[in-house]
Design a protein around this motif. Sequence first.
Motif, mmCIF file in Angstrom:
data_model
loop_
_atom_site.group_PDB
_atom_site.id
_atom_site.type_symbol
_atom_site.label_atom_id
_atom_site.label_comp_id
_atom_site.label_asym_id
_atom_site.label_seq_id
_atom_site.Cartn_x
_atom_site.Cartn_y
_atom_site.Cartn_z
ATOM 1 N N ALA A 127 -34.741 -1.874 -34.041
ATOM 2 C CA ALA A 127 -35.782 -2.227 -35.011
ATOM 3 C C ALA A 127 -36.528 -0.985 -35.490
ATOM 4 O O ALA A 127 -36.818 -0.827 -36.688
ATOM 5 C CB ALA A 127 -36.751 -3.229 -34.383
ATOM 6 N N VAL A 128 -36.855 -0.077 -34.555
ATOM 7 C CA VAL A 128 -37.570 1.141 -34.931
ATOM 8 C C VAL A 128 -36.722 2.008 -35.856
ATOM 9 O O VAL A 128 -37.202 2.548 -36.863
ATOM 10 C CB VAL A 128 -37.976 1.924 -33.665
ATOM 11 N N LYS A 129 -35.438 2.125 -35.536
ATOM 12 C CA LYS A 129 -34.552 3.003 -36.309
ATOM 13 C C LYS A 129 -34.442 2.515 -37.763
ATOM 14 O O LYS A 129 -34.555 3.315 -38.701
ATOM 15 C CB LYS A 129 -33.173 3.033 -35.654
ATOM 16 N N VAL A 147 -34.876 -1.967 -43.412
ATOM 17 C CA VAL A 147 -33.967 -2.096 -44.559
ATOM 18 C C VAL A 147 -33.193 -3.401 -44.542
ATOM 19 O O VAL A 147 -32.676 -3.836 -45.568
ATOM 20 C CB VAL A 147 -32.989 -0.908 -44.589
ATOM 21 N N GLY A 148 -33.069 -4.053 -43.345
ATOM 22 C CA GLY A 148 -32.342 -5.306 -43.273
ATOM 23 C C GLY A 148 -30.840 -5.103 -43.423
ATOM 24 O O GLY A 148 -30.312 -3.992 -43.379
ATOM 25 N N PHE A 149 -30.101 -6.234 -43.620
ATOM 26 C CA PHE A 149 -28.645 -6.164 -43.786
ATOM 27 C C PHE A 149 -28.189 -7.381 -44.590
ATOM 28 O O PHE A 149 -28.929 -8.355 -44.763
ATOM 29 C CB PHE A 149 -27.944 -6.113 -42.423
ATOM 30 N N ASP A 150 -26.971 -7.303 -45.058
ATOM 31 C CA ASP A 150 -26.391 -8.402 -45.817
ATOM 32 C C ASP A 150 -26.078 -9.547 -44.858
ATOM 33 O O ASP A 150 -25.268 -9.386 -43.929
ATOM 34 C CB ASP A 150 -25.103 -7.937 -46.511
ATOM 35 N N PRO A 151 -26.683 -10.744 -45.019
ATOM 36 C CA PRO A 151 -26.510 -11.827 -44.040
ATOM 37 C C PRO A 151 -25.069 -12.320 -43.920
ATOM 38 O O PRO A 151 -24.713 -12.915 -42.900
ATOM 39 C CB PRO A 151 -27.447 -12.932 -44.554
ATOM 40 N N GLN A 152 -24.225 -12.081 -44.935
ATOM 41 C CA GLN A 152 -22.843 -12.559 -44.824
ATOM 42 C C GLN A 152 -22.058 -11.787 -43.758
ATOM 43 O O GLN A 152 -20.980 -12.214 -43.339
ATOM 44 C CB GLN A 152 -22.132 -12.456 -46.174
ATOM 45 N N TYR A 153 -22.607 -10.636 -43.314
ATOM 46 C CA TYR A 153 -21.938 -9.861 -42.266
ATOM 47 C C TYR A 153 -22.657 -9.991 -40.915
ATOM 48 O O TYR A 153 -22.406 -9.202 -40.006
ATOM 49 C CB TYR A 153 -21.871 -8.388 -42.651
ATOM 50 N N ALA A 154 -23.534 -10.989 -40.790
ATOM 51 C CA ALA A 154 -24.326 -11.122 -39.564
ATOM 52 C C ALA A 154 -23.449 -11.332 -38.334
ATOM 53 O O ALA A 154 -23.774 -10.874 -37.230
ATOM 54 C CB ALA A 154 -25.311 -12.289 -39.684
ATOM 55 N N ASP A 155 -22.296 -12.028 -38.515
ATOM 56 C CA ASP A 155 -21.442 -12.296 -37.349
ATOM 57 C C ASP A 155 -20.728 -11.046 -36.854
ATOM 58 O O ASP A 155 -20.161 -11.028 -35.763
ATOM 59 C CB ASP A 155 -20.404 -13.373 -37.692
ATOM 60 N N LYS A 156 -20.750 -9.947 -37.627
ATOM 61 C CA LYS A 156 -20.094 -8.711 -37.196
ATOM 62 C C LYS A 156 -21.051 -7.750 -36.481
ATOM 63 O O LYS A 156 -20.601 -6.752 -35.923
ATOM 64 C CB LYS A 156 -19.487 -8.003 -38.415
ATOM 65 N N LEU A 157 -22.341 -8.045 -36.518
ATOM 66 C CA LEU A 157 -23.327 -7.107 -35.982
ATOM 67 C C LEU A 157 -23.114 -6.820 -34.499
ATOM 68 O O LEU A 157 -23.315 -5.705 -34.036
ATOM 69 C CB LEU A 157 -24.743 -7.679 -36.160
ATOM 70 N N PHE A 158 -22.692 -7.849 -33.742
ATOM 71 C CA PHE A 158 -22.644 -7.706 -32.294
ATOM 72 C C PHE A 158 -21.256 -7.359 -31.792
ATOM 73 O O PHE A 158 -20.981 -7.468 -30.595
ATOM 74 C CB PHE A 158 -23.133 -8.997 -31.624
ATOM 75 N N GLY A 159 -20.377 -6.938 -32.670
ATOM 76 C CA GLY A 159 -19.050 -6.503 -32.262
ATOM 77 C C GLY A 159 -19.045 -5.028 -31.918
ATOM 78 O O GLY A 159 -19.873 -4.246 -32.389
ATOM 79 N N MET A 160 -18.090 -4.629 -31.093
ATOM 80 C CA MET A 160 -17.971 -3.219 -30.729
ATOM 81 C C MET A 160 -17.677 -2.385 -31.969
ATOM 82 O O MET A 160 -16.782 -2.716 -32.769
ATOM 83 C CB MET A 160 -16.846 -3.035 -29.694
ATOM 84 N N PHE A 161 -18.432 -1.289 -32.117
ATOM 85 C CA PHE A 161 -18.264 -0.296 -33.182
ATOM 86 C C PHE A 161 -18.586 -0.853 -34.576
ATOM 87 O O PHE A 161 -18.277 -0.223 -35.595
ATOM 88 C CB PHE A 161 -16.849 0.285 -33.189
ATOM 89 N N SER A 162 -19.188 -2.048 -34.644
ATOM 90 C CA SER A 162 -19.523 -2.612 -35.953
ATOM 91 C C SER A 162 -20.814 -1.984 -36.469
ATOM 92 O O SER A 162 -21.836 -1.983 -35.767
ATOM 93 C CB SER A 162 -19.688 -4.132 -35.851
ATOM 94 N N ARG A 163 -20.778 -1.468 -37.692
ATOM 95 C CA ARG A 163 -21.958 -0.873 -38.322
ATOM 96 C C ARG A 163 -21.997 -1.314 -39.778
ATOM 97 O O ARG A 163 -20.968 -1.298 -40.470
ATOM 98 C CB ARG A 163 -21.903 0.668 -38.255
ATOM 99 N N PRO A 212 -31.749 -8.393 -47.256
ATOM 100 C CA PRO A 212 -31.688 -6.945 -47.529
ATOM 101 C C PRO A 212 -32.990 -6.423 -48.129
ATOM 102 O O PRO A 212 -33.536 -7.001 -49.063
ATOM 103 C CB PRO A 212 -30.512 -6.831 -48.502
ATOM 104 N N GLY A 213 -33.504 -5.366 -47.542
ATOM 105 C CA GLY A 213 -34.732 -4.744 -48.015
ATOM 106 C C GLY A 213 -35.996 -5.374 -47.483
ATOM 107 O O GLY A 213 -37.094 -4.869 -47.729
ATOM 108 N N ALA A 214 -35.872 -6.505 -46.756
ATOM 109 C CA ALA A 214 -37.069 -7.208 -46.273
ATOM 110 C C ALA A 214 -37.069 -7.346 -44.753
ATOM 111 O O ALA A 214 -37.703 -8.239 -44.209
ATOM 112 C CB ALA A 214 -37.164 -8.594 -46.926
ATOM 113 N N GLY A 215 -36.358 -6.488 -44.050
ATOM 114 C CA GLY A 215 -36.389 -6.514 -42.606
ATOM 115 C C GLY A 215 -35.346 -7.447 -42.005
ATOM 116 O O GLY A 215 -34.548 -8.076 -42.716
ATOM 117 N N ALA A 216 -35.344 -7.533 -40.667
ATOM 118 C CA ALA A 216 -34.362 -8.337 -39.943
ATOM 119 C C ALA A 216 -35.027 -8.954 -38.726
ATOM 120 O O ALA A 216 -36.066 -8.491 -38.252
ATOM 121 C CB ALA A 216 -33.170 -7.479 -39.520
ATOM 122 N N ALA A 217 -34.421 -10.037 -38.240
ATOM 123 C CA ALA A 217 -34.892 -10.716 -37.033
ATOM 124 C C ALA A 217 -33.703 -10.926 -36.107
ATOM 125 O O ALA A 217 -32.693 -11.508 -36.512
ATOM 126 C CB ALA A 217 -35.546 -12.062 -37.373
#
Length: 888
Positions: free
Chosen positions: A792-794, A824-840, A874-879
């Motif tokens: 979150a800080v990064k 900066v948030g992220f594109d929600p359509q890729y939310a399922d990839k966030l917790f995979g190894m090496f996923s950025r 995107p642009g409005a943070g993440a939870a």
Amino acid sequence: MPDSPEALDVIQLTLPELLDHVQDVFYILDDGFRFTFFNAAAQRALGLTPDALGKTMGDVLPQVVTGEGYQRLQDALGSQRAAHFEVFSVVMRRWVSLDAYPSAGGLIVYHRDIHERKQAEDHVRALATISTSLIGTSSAREVAEVLVQIVPPALGVDFAVVVTLDQEDEVLRVIAANGLTEESFRSWATFPLASPVPLATAAREGHAVFVHSREEAEQSFQALLSVANTHEAWAALPLQFGAHTFGALGLSFLTPRLFDPAEQAFLKAVAAQAAQALERARSQEAEARIRQYGAFLTRASGDLANSLDLNATLESLARLAVPAVADWCAVYLPNGEELRVVAVAHQKPEKVELVRAVTTAMPLRLDDPGGAPEVLRTGQAVFVPVVTPALIDLQGRTPEHTRQLHALGLRSYLCVPMVAHGRTVGVLAFALTETERFYDTQDLDFALELAQRAGVALDHARLYQEAQQWAATLERTVEDRTRELAARNRALDAFGVLSRDLAVETDRVNLLRRAQQILLTLLPHGLTGYFELDGGRWQVRSLVGEMPDGTFEVALSRGLPRGEAPVLDLPFETQAPLYQDHYQPSAQHVPLDALMRLLSTASFPVGTGNGSFGVLVIALYQQHGWTPADRALLETALGQVRLALERAEAVEGLARRTAELEEVNAELDAFSYSVSHDLRAPLRHIMGFSSVLRRAVGEDAPERVLRPLGIIETSALRLTALTEALLSFAHTSRQPISVRDVDLNVVVREACQDLHLEAGGAQVEMRLDTLPTVRGDAILLRQVMVNLLGNAVKYSAPNPTPVVTVSSCEQSGEVVVTVTDNGVGFDPQYADKLFGMFSRLHRADEFEGNGVGLAMVKKVVQRHGGRVWAESTPGAGAAFHVALPLNV
């Protein structure tokens, strides 16, 4: 004549300049005990500054005024005689040798550091004293008392403590302390092995722990820094002998401590001597107790066997147990719906009535939870090695009962079943109140053995009493007894066959079929069937015996509707056997002619600790009254079947889990080997040769040469970080989970302390709600919060006013912890990839990272039985959400 420039320079130095080159302390006092000169070594060692010149020693160094050295220097000044003495400097915190010479009415004083010599002498004396003292010890408590009395004077320790390790309960217990307040002693009398303090770390990890200052404690052991604790340094030494860890020795100091190699070696030598003495004491105590218990059992068996009077047997039993096994003993027997105390004994006769009052204060029902009723019902012992005041408060039924319990002074407690012929006939309760020790597993084994013999003796006494009462009908008694003995002999033979056969079978239906075959050999002519529910119908899985006619098995194969077959429904719903001396058949689903041949039935629920899954029915072709002997025989046989089914489940589950763990461990081992040998070595070569190449070309080389070198080095560093992250992920996956109550507020505060809470140069605002306590592994959950908060800080760095919020809620049996940021948030359509190894989801040049942190979060949470997910615009943070079960 000097033949070098350096020698000429030395000759040209003034006397004060020469004295400044002397490494020992040198200073001059005038006749008023004022400093007129001191060299550089004195300034460093005594903390003097130039403005101390002209001031008295007492004004500059007030802490020395009451010391021995100050008085000796005063005497030398007054007598104008040279003095030489050794003293411990309260300023330098070291032993020094002082030489004082009169000069012009004052003193010239010269210090030499002799601390190492004095320390070595003290250590040798202390080790000799400890060795001599330990020779005479015969118990762990005596060994501990030697340590806490002799070590503190040798090292200037403020307090010392010795704890013993209970591996089974994973706790540490204080058995000796010196300098500890009564309140502290009570609060730390027993504490978890996982506690974040040096003592627990030393006992748990098997190595010495030295904390040199409060600053160091703040980094590793914050639990030491309470308001009441003013100590500055700590040491903890494991007490180990061979593969056995007895506990640990803890020391605490009021001032920061260097713990130089000599001091560490001394402390380790002390711990080694103590561990050897503990091993000797443990062996002696164990041997003595074995001899004592063996002799006691021989005598007790004889005394119990010589009495056939029930009341005399009970009184003898309680009297025998005190004081050989306990300070007081109580015997409980069932009486209707209650469990009553029938005999008590105490090693102090005046306390017998107090024991009786405590044990009979309130009637005990057979279905009461805990204590003697639970032991009678389950046949399992209750073992409480250490009885705390808080536990006594919980057991008290009324204020007066609680007061009486405290008056007994309970220290340790055992409650064991008296078993005769597979049946629990009573309960024995033992307690230590006067003796300075606690029960251990050796005492438990002995108590169980004594209880078993007492149970047999009690059963014999009861049988004899019954025989006396039945004297008027001797012929019937003999006939019944003969039949019972014959049934028992058949049962013993059958159980031997049943246990042998069931021990090698793991298939459920095959287990039941073999049990059915054996049961039919113990009963009159009949048949037996095993049924399981399938889609709301009772389906037969195994039929053994002679069928009434050809239509019977065909009718059963179609299944019987649940709710319309009482012989199956009732035992399954009540979880209790159903005996019918006169079977009343229902011809609704099976031909009446076939059922009319079945005259008596017995039905039993079949299952394991995980629940029931079927019913076993025995049907006889002759009228049969189910006697207590029959019921005991059948229920014992079904108990054997239940144990075999549980063993089969356990074997199957263990085999499956073992295979999974072996596969995972093999993969992790291969991975660790590959990372350690196939990745780290090439990376070191790349970095090494890149450095050699950079030095070879020089920093003045063209940009076209230096830029590729920089890319190589940056890539190698990134790959090194990725390798370390992979190893950390593998370690997290394999690290065993230690489940306990975890305060998430503490976890989040500690995670914040681990992070530099700045993003893009701006201080991050942390908004922390009050969080609940969950069950889990504190260390792993702390890593989860470190990764989530760091993430979150990064990603909040681009925001000029970064804000991170941590909140929680409970829903559907879960605790959901949410970490929200305004980054900066992220594109929600890729939310399922966030917790995979090496996923950025962002480029490496935008945000640093290796794509492993969130994968580690998911792995840890899944191992706790939880789940993770994330939401963003995107642009409005993440939870980021972490859901943990309320009960792990």
